[in-house]
Design a protein around this motif. Sequence first.
Motif, mmCIF file in Angstrom:
data_model
loop_
_atom_site.group_PDB
_atom_site.id
_atom_site.type_symbol
_atom_site.label_atom_id
_atom_site.label_comp_id
_atom_site.label_asym_id
_atom_site.label_seq_id
_atom_site.Cartn_x
_atom_site.Cartn_y
_atom_site.Cartn_z
ATOM 1 N N VAL B 44 84.847 -14.948 78.679
ATOM 2 C CA VAL B 44 83.980 -14.814 77.506
ATOM 3 C C VAL B 44 84.308 -15.966 76.567
ATOM 4 N N ASP B 45 83.278 -16.710 76.169
ATOM 5 C CA ASP B 45 83.476 -17.847 75.265
ATOM 6 C C ASP B 45 82.480 -17.731 74.128
ATOM 7 N N ASP B 46 82.981 -17.300 72.956
ATOM 8 C CA ASP B 46 82.130 -17.218 71.769
ATOM 9 C C ASP B 46 80.842 -16.421 72.051
ATOM 10 N N ARG B 47 81.035 -15.263 72.652
ATOM 11 C CA ARG B 47 79.925 -14.353 72.975
ATOM 12 C C ARG B 47 78.903 -14.950 73.936
ATOM 13 N N THR B 48 79.369 -15.840 74.785
ATOM 14 C CA THR B 48 78.603 -16.189 75.986
ATOM 15 C C THR B 48 79.507 -15.874 77.181
ATOM 16 N N ILE B 49 78.890 -15.736 78.362
ATOM 17 C CA ILE B 49 79.641 -15.482 79.593
ATOM 18 C C ILE B 49 79.615 -16.767 80.417
ATOM 19 N N VAL B 50 80.792 -17.250 80.800
ATOM 20 C CA VAL B 50 80.886 -18.519 81.522
ATOM 21 C C VAL B 50 81.510 -18.274 82.892
#
Lengths: 141, 141
Positions: B44-50
């Motif tokens: 999880v990166d700043d409310r994105t999924i990577v």
Amino acid sequence: MSKPTLALLSVEDCWRLVPDAGVGRIAVSRDREAPIVVPVNYVVDDRTIVFRTGAGTKLSLLHDRPISFQVDDFDPLHRTGWSVLIRGVAVVDERVCDPDAAPVPWSGGVGRRTVVRLWPSSVSGRRLEAPEHEWDPRGYL
Amino acid sequence: MSKPTLALLSVEDCWRLVPDAGVGRIAVSRDREAPIVVPVNYVVDDRTIVFRTGAGTKLSLLHDRPISFQVDDFDPLHRTGWSVLIRGVAVVDERVCDPDAAPVPWSGGVGRRTVVRLWPSSVSGRRLEAPEHEWDPRGYL
């Protein structure tokens, strides 16, 4: 140490890996939208996947439509595991309420009397395998 | 003893439940076919999924297309747990190969240098909760 390797599974291996009952996930496409994916508890019945839902819910509206069932099991410590994807067509029977005919849903209170059966058209799977003879358990402690 | 009850989760609760890293599942619609669902390890990166994938694979062809991410955790003994579904749009960057920019895939040998980021448009989740004050552990032994 080498990384685990990804291997495709045969259809027979897929069915051997899918537990007879447990929690899997049902995925449904909605036109051009991102799919809906929800967990269900299920049973395997003669190479079909059977689960219950409530009448009038999203999953009960799937009769004769394509759906997918996915189940996996991973070991985060060893980074191994498997995943199976069963795609096919949903057959919904709103009338069925024989408690023995389908798994009892874990959640209560919503009258999940509708039985959905997924008739598979394709079965595929992958396994992340540990390289043979390369395990060193000390490396993980 | 009552059954566990199903509760909807707030968006904030969903983000609190999704682990910072681990194994989730990516689901992709294919026109009128049943969705494809595959496990990925993600961050999880700043409310994105990577997550990463190999160039030219199915997941690398998703740029600007709707995809879903699903993750759950269930306790089969107590029949409790939660599930979160994040739907949105995939942004693929074939050029990114900074090892720090995305999780290292568990499987080796396939050159998974393509980074996919899911920008959420909707976040939803459910939790199967144990009825308060009704647990009797002896019932499960």
